[in-house]
Design an enzyme around this catalytic site. Sequence first.
Site, mmCIF file in Angstrom:
data_model
loop_
_atom_site.group_PDB
_atom_site.id
_atom_site.type_symbol
_atom_site.label_atom_id
_atom_site.label_comp_id
_atom_site.label_asym_id
_atom_site.label_seq_id
_atom_site.Cartn_x
_atom_site.Cartn_y
_atom_site.Cartn_z
ATOM 1 N N LYS A 222 0.841 -1.198 0.000
ATOM 2 C CA LYS A 222 0.000 0.000 0.000
ATOM 3 C C LYS A 222 0.881 1.256 0.000
ATOM 4 O O LYS A 222 0.601 2.234 -0.704
ATOM 5 C CB LYS A 222 -0.934 -0.010 1.219
ATOM 6 C CG LYS A 222 -2.050 -1.036 1.063
ATOM 7 C CD LYS A 222 -2.810 -1.340 2.351
ATOM 8 C CE LYS A 222 -3.802 -2.473 2.086
ATOM 9 N NZ LYS A 222 -4.481 -2.962 3.274
ATOM 10 N N GLN B 66 -4.924 -1.786 9.452
ATOM 11 C CA GLN B 66 -4.726 -3.082 8.808
ATOM 12 C C GLN B 66 -5.297 -4.205 9.691
ATOM 13 O O GLN B 66 -5.004 -4.275 10.880
ATOM 14 C CB GLN B 66 -3.220 -3.304 8.568
ATOM 15 C CG GLN B 66 -2.888 -4.574 7.822
ATOM 16 C CD GLN B 66 -3.428 -4.589 6.388
ATOM 17 O OE1 GLN B 66 -3.347 -3.603 5.658
ATOM 18 N NE2 GLN B 66 -4.000 -5.715 5.998
ATOM 19 N N ASP C 18 -11.464 2.431 4.072
ATOM 20 C CA ASP C 18 -11.829 1.017 3.953
ATOM 21 C C ASP C 18 -13.338 0.839 3.785
ATOM 22 O O ASP C 18 -13.805 -0.236 3.429
ATOM 23 C CB ASP C 18 -11.392 0.260 5.221
ATOM 24 C CG ASP C 18 -10.113 -0.519 5.002
ATOM 25 O OD1 ASP C 18 -9.803 -0.840 3.839
ATOM 26 O OD2 ASP C 18 -9.424 -0.814 6.005
#
Length: 281
Positions: free
Chosen positions: A50, A94, A117
């Site tokens: 990422k 994460q 997200d």
Amino acid sequence: MPLVLSGRKYARVVRASIRNRVTELNGSPPGLAVVIVGDNAASKVYVAAKEKACEKVGFHSSVIALSGETTEADILRLIDELNADDSVHGILVQLPLPDHISVDRVASAVMPEKDVDGFHPVNVGRLWRGEDGLFPCTPSGIVGLLHHHDIVLSGKNALIVGRSNIVGKPMAALLLRENCTVTVAHSRTVDLMKQCRKADILIAAVGRAEMIKRNWIKPGAVIVDVGMNRNSDGKLVGDVDYDDVFDVCSAITPVPGGVGPLTIAFLLENTFKARTNLLAK
Ligand code: NDP
């Protein structure tokens, strides 16, 4: 021969478009903060990917790595700081998190406008209500991929196998927004094969190597395989038996190179969108 829906190629198109839009921006570039807790090797690989993806499109990114012993209160405090930081437009925590930390509380602590997200309940609500918001990256990428290939969705029977909050449920909401007639199957579904055979669009998000076979497929169906599994030879395979179904379907995503690359590409899209929306406020 079916159309092979290459997520790898489409992700390149998405990244190039983002890169162009970044060069046209006035002011600071989009900023993504990634929080990683503990020592999960796979998570470290994802986070590094990422970070690299951000760099390539001209985003600013920062990775905040915390020890596995960090308390939930400390993580929530950090998220408050990131929420208040104007150079941070997107916040990603994460997963997985250590067992002593509530994923739901952490997801709800990220302000909805920075929730790249798409896990915050406000964004989940916006998704189902048909409003604008930030939506989960993998299903958003799948819709983008299908549009990119001019695959007609409206009026089609879509079956999603899997009902997770990350893939299955948001996929269902997005396909409903595309005017599909949506069915969601899961581990308690009776006669899954029969359900699959009715699907014009079949999205497999289960996590079981090659469980979907040729005789489960409606001839001409479009197949999107989200699954990432290792088979008994250690090879990366999807939930669909690719070779077996290949000449029955009209389009299919390969594994690897299908859905996989879309997730990070759409994380970048969401971060860009978050910056634009925050500055417009
Ligand atoms: P989860 O384990 O959270 O969900 C799996 C779903 O599959 C559940 O809803 C479960 O049903 C259902 N399921 C399990 N067994 C069966 C069965 N035999 N028949 C029908 N349904 C079944 O997984 P995720 O949604 O997180 O991920 C699914 C797959 O997609 C994994 O392989 C994962 O690695 C991959 N993935 C890939 C991504 C990418 O390419 N970028 C991103 C995210 C995931 P129930 O709810 O009843 O338990």
